[in-house]
Design a protein around this motif. Structure first.
Motif, PDB file in Angstrom:
ATOM      1  N   LYS A   1       0.806  -1.227   0.000  1.00 31.45           N
ATOM      2  CA  LYS A   1       0.000   0.000   0.000  1.00 31.45           C
ATOM      3  C   LYS A   1       0.838   1.277   0.000  1.00 31.45           C
ATOM      4  CE  LYS A   1      -2.488  -0.347   3.711  1.00 31.45           C
ATOM      5  NZ  LYS A   1      -3.502  -0.404   4.780  1.00 31.45           N
ATOM      6  N   TYR A   2       2.125   1.167   0.240  1.00 38.29           N
ATOM      7  CA  TYR A   2       2.939   2.360   0.490  1.00 38.29           C
ATOM      8  C   TYR A   2       3.978   2.609  -0.596  1.00 38.29           C
ATOM      9  CZ  TYR A   2       0.767   1.679   4.982  1.00 38.29           C
ATOM     10  OH  TYR A   2      -0.164   1.508   5.970  1.00 38.29           O
ATOM     11  N   GLU A   3       4.274   3.890  -0.798  1.00 39.59           N
ATOM     12  CA  GLU A   3       5.340   4.326  -1.692  1.00 39.59           C
ATOM     13  C   GLU A   3       6.545   4.663  -0.822  1.00 39.59           C
ATOM     14  OE1 GLU A   3       5.389   4.611  -5.065  1.00 39.59           O
ATOM     15  OE2 GLU A   3       3.377   3.756  -5.189  1.00 39.59           O
ATOM     16  N   TYR A   4       7.616   3.911  -0.959  1.00 40.33           N
ATOM     17  CA  TYR A   4       8.815   4.125  -0.152  1.00 40.33           C
ATOM     18  C   TYR A   4      10.031   3.688  -0.960  1.00 40.33           C
ATOM     19  CZ  TYR A   4       8.211  -0.883   0.592  1.00 40.33           C
ATOM     20  OH  TYR A   4       8.052  -2.220   0.395  1.00 40.33           O
ATOM     21  N   ASP A   5      11.199   4.131  -0.502  1.00 39.50           N
ATOM     22  CA  ASP A   5      12.444   3.799  -1.187  1.00 39.50           C
ATOM     23  C   ASP A   5      13.215   2.686  -0.491  1.00 39.50           C
ATOM     24  OD1 ASP A   5      12.364   5.996  -3.205  1.00 39.50           O
ATOM     25  OD2 ASP A   5      12.392   7.230  -1.388  1.00 39.50           O
ATOM     26  N   ILE A   6      13.174   2.678   0.850  1.00 37.57           N
ATOM     27  CA  ILE A   6      13.994   1.751   1.627  1.00 37.57           C
ATOM     28  C   ILE A   6      13.202   1.244   2.831  1.00 37.57           C
ATOM     29  CG2 ILE A   6      16.107   1.525   3.033  1.00 37.57           C
ATOM     30  CD1 ILE A   6      17.137   4.008   1.476  1.00 37.57           C
ATOM     31  N   ILE A   7      13.288  -0.046   3.074  1.00 37.23           N
ATOM     32  CA  ILE A   7      12.772  -0.600   4.319  1.00 37.23           C
ATOM     33  C   ILE A   7      13.910  -0.509   5.327  1.00 37.23           C
ATOM     34  CG2 ILE A   7      11.967  -2.681   5.494  1.00 37.23           C
ATOM     35  CD1 ILE A   7      10.702  -3.505   2.799  1.00 37.23           C
ATOM     36  N   LEU A   8      13.633   0.121   6.434  1.00 37.06           N
ATOM     37  CA  LEU A   8      14.633   0.337   7.482  1.00 37.06           C
ATOM     38  C   LEU A   8      13.990  -0.067   8.799  1.00 37.06           C
ATOM     39  CD1 LEU A   8      17.417   1.613   8.174  1.00 37.06           C
ATOM     40  CD2 LEU A   8      16.222   3.778   8.405  1.00 37.06           C
ATOM     41  N   SER A   9      14.479  -1.177   9.416  1.00 38.55           N
ATOM     42  CA  SER A   9      13.753  -1.687  10.572  1.00 38.55           C
ATOM     43  C   SER A   9      14.606  -2.562  11.484  1.00 38.55           C
ATOM     44  CB  SER A   9      12.546  -2.504  10.094  1.00 38.55           C
ATOM     45  OG  SER A   9      11.683  -2.789  11.164  1.00 38.55           O
ATOM     46  N   ASN A  10      14.142  -2.681  12.701  1.00 39.96           N
ATOM     47  CA  ASN A  10      14.600  -3.666  13.671  1.00 39.96           C
ATOM     48  C   ASN A  10      13.443  -4.659  13.782  1.00 39.96           C
ATOM     49  OD1 ASN A  10      15.479  -5.114  15.876  1.00 39.96           O
ATOM     50  ND2 ASN A  10      15.282  -3.436  17.326  1.00 39.96           N
ATOM     51  N   PRO A  11      13.424  -5.671  12.920  1.00 37.59           N
ATOM     52  CA  PRO A  11      12.247  -6.550  12.844  1.00 37.59           C
ATOM     53  C   PRO A  11      12.181  -7.545  14.002  1.00 37.59           C
ATOM     54  CG  PRO A  11      13.954  -7.385  11.420  1.00 37.59           C
ATOM     55  CD  PRO A  11      14.476  -6.087  11.995  1.00 37.59           C
ATOM     56  N   PRO A  12      11.026  -8.150  14.194  1.00 35.21           N
ATOM     57  CA  PRO A  12      10.914  -9.203  15.208  1.00 35.21           C
ATOM     58  C   PRO A  12      11.787 -10.399  14.812  1.00 35.21           C
ATOM     59  CG  PRO A  12       8.799  -8.837  14.089  1.00 35.21           C
ATOM     60  CD  PRO A  12       9.773  -7.878  13.519  1.00 35.21           C
ATOM     61  N   PHE A  13      12.725 -10.747  15.659  1.00 29.85           N
ATOM     62  CA  PHE A  13      13.682 -11.807  15.336  1.00 29.85           C
ATOM     63  C   PHE A  13      13.030 -13.180  15.248  1.00 29.85           C
ATOM     64  CE2 PHE A  13      17.343  -9.260  17.499  1.00 29.85           C
ATOM     65  CZ  PHE A  13      17.303  -8.336  16.478  1.00 29.85           C
ATOM     66  N   SER A  14      11.927 -13.377  15.941  1.00 31.00           N
ATOM     67  CA  SER A  14      11.296 -14.699  15.963  1.00 31.00           C
ATOM     68  C   SER A  14      10.691 -15.094  14.610  1.00 31.00           C
ATOM     69  CB  SER A  14      10.216 -14.765  17.044  1.00 31.00           C
ATOM     70  OG  SER A  14       9.151 -13.900  16.721  1.00 31.00           O
ATOM     71  N   ILE A  15      10.507 -14.121  13.713  1.00 33.50           N
ATOM     72  CA  ILE A  15       9.940 -14.435  12.396  1.00 33.50           C
ATOM     73  C   ILE A  15      10.872 -13.972  11.263  1.00 33.50           C
ATOM     74  CG2 ILE A  15       7.533 -14.549  13.129  1.00 33.50           C
ATOM     75  CD1 ILE A  15       7.210 -11.654  12.019  1.00 33.50           C
ATOM     76  N   LYS A  16      12.181 -13.986  11.529  1.00 33.61           N
ATOM     77  CA  LYS A  16      13.154 -13.531  10.522  1.00 33.61           C
ATOM     78  C   LYS A  16      13.013 -14.269   9.196  1.00 33.61           C
ATOM     79  CE  LYS A  16      17.057 -14.192  12.497  1.00 33.61           C
ATOM     80  NZ  LYS A  16      16.920 -14.898  13.744  1.00 33.61           N
ATOM     81  N   LYS A  17      12.856 -15.576   9.247  1.00 29.54           N
ATOM     82  CA  LYS A  17      12.760 -16.340   8.002  1.00 29.54           C
ATOM     83  C   LYS A  17      11.591 -15.842   7.154  1.00 29.54           C
ATOM     84  CE  LYS A  17      12.072 -20.891   5.957  1.00 29.54           C
ATOM     85  NZ  LYS A  17      11.384 -20.304   4.819  1.00 29.54           N
ATOM     86  N   LYS A  18      10.443 -15.701   7.759  1.00 35.38           N
ATOM     87  CA  LYS A  18       9.256 -15.235   7.042  1.00 35.38           C
ATOM     88  C   LYS A  18       9.497 -13.825   6.477  1.00 35.38           C
ATOM     89  CE  LYS A  18       4.289 -14.592   7.653  1.00 35.38           C
ATOM     90  NZ  LYS A  18       3.159 -14.613   8.572  1.00 35.38           N
ATOM     91  N   ILE A  19      10.140 -12.991   7.253  1.00 35.06           N
ATOM     92  CA  ILE A  19      10.430 -11.621   6.811  1.00 35.06           C
ATOM     93  C   ILE A  19      11.375 -11.630   5.617  1.00 35.06           C
ATOM     94  CG2 ILE A  19      11.584  -9.462   7.456  1.00 35.06           C
ATOM     95  CD1 ILE A  19      10.497 -10.031  10.356  1.00 35.06           C
ATOM     96  N   PHE A  20      12.475 -12.383   5.713  1.00 34.10           N
ATOM     97  CA  PHE A  20      13.425 -12.415   4.598  1.00 34.10           C
ATOM     98  C   PHE A  20      12.813 -13.050   3.348  1.00 34.10           C
ATOM     99  CE2 PHE A  20      16.791 -11.601   7.785  1.00 34.10           C
ATOM    100  CZ  PHE A  20      17.384 -10.518   7.151  1.00 34.10           C
ATOM    101  N   ASP A  21      11.974 -14.042   3.509  1.00 31.46           N
ATOM    102  CA  ASP A  21      11.275 -14.623   2.353  1.00 31.46           C
ATOM    103  C   ASP A  21      10.423 -13.557   1.664  1.00 31.46           C
ATOM    104  OD1 ASP A  21      12.391 -17.113   2.890  1.00 31.46           O
ATOM    105  OD2 ASP A  21      10.562 -17.944   3.782  1.00 31.46           O
ATOM    106  N   GLU A  22       9.718 -12.755   2.448  1.00 29.04           N
ATOM    107  CA  GLU A  22       8.861 -11.701   1.881  1.00 29.04           C
ATOM    108  C   GLU A  22       9.701 -10.578   1.262  1.00 29.04           C
ATOM    109  OE1 GLU A  22       5.099 -10.280   0.820  1.00 29.04           O
ATOM    110  OE2 GLU A  22       5.670 -12.207   1.678  1.00 29.04           O
TER     111      GLU A  22
END
Length: 164
Positions: A71-92
């Motif tokens: 839904k968003y227009e952005y240039d860079i994802i910049l985050s301290n993501p939840p470590f417990s779901i890193k695999k799911k995050i990196f897959d996405e």
């Protein structure tokens, strides 16, 4: 013989650790103020105000990343993501294929899911001078027990590893 008590450690997953301003200041040296950042992992919602204070535009909604990032227009994802779901995050993130800088445990670079997704890609690892210390419930912590790095993708840094 004197016995030494071992500290009791909890391995309960708890992803609600915030990123203090000093950590954002370290990494923002690598991000142009002309770029719009997107931090999709809300925690206590402080990132947007910190980014604004540092002169950056940041999209930081309190909603599910996996169903709403489109839904968003952005240039860079910049985050301290939840470590417990890193695999799911990196897959996405691989599917999204946009530049990112994530704060992650150093062990992330050894994980099969990370290597499978980003093995031959434009990855830069930024290594802080010392162990980063996060916040919990608004309080600055002092004893983080693991090392973290800044994992960068498609940031055109021309180096694979940068030591701060």
């Amino acid at each position: 013989m004197m016995s030494v008590k071992q500290p009791v450690m909890s391995y309960q997953k708890d992803d609600d650790y915030e990123t203090p301003k000093y950590i954002w200041e370290m990494i923002l040296n690598f991000v142009s103020r002309e770029k719009t950042t997107y931090d999709p992992f809300y925690c206590r919602g402080k990132t947007k105000s910190v980014m604004k204070e540092l002169g950056y535009e940041c999209i930081h909604p309190d909603e599910d990343f996996f169903t709403n990032h489109h839904k968003y227009e952005y240039d860079i994802i910049l985050s301290n993501p939840p470590f417990s779901i890193k695999k799911k995050i990196f897959d996405e993130l691989k599917k999204i294929d946009k530049p990112f800088i994530l704060i992650v445990p150093v062990s992330t670079i050894t994980k099969k899911y990370f290597k499978d997704n980003f093995k031959n890609d434009d990855i830069t690892i930024i290594i802080p001078k010392k162990r980063l210390q996060f916040m919990k419930n608004g309080e600055q912590l002092k004893d983080c027990w693991f090392d973290t790095i800044f994992m960068c993708y498609k940031m055109n840094m021309n180096k694979q590893m940068i030591y701060l």
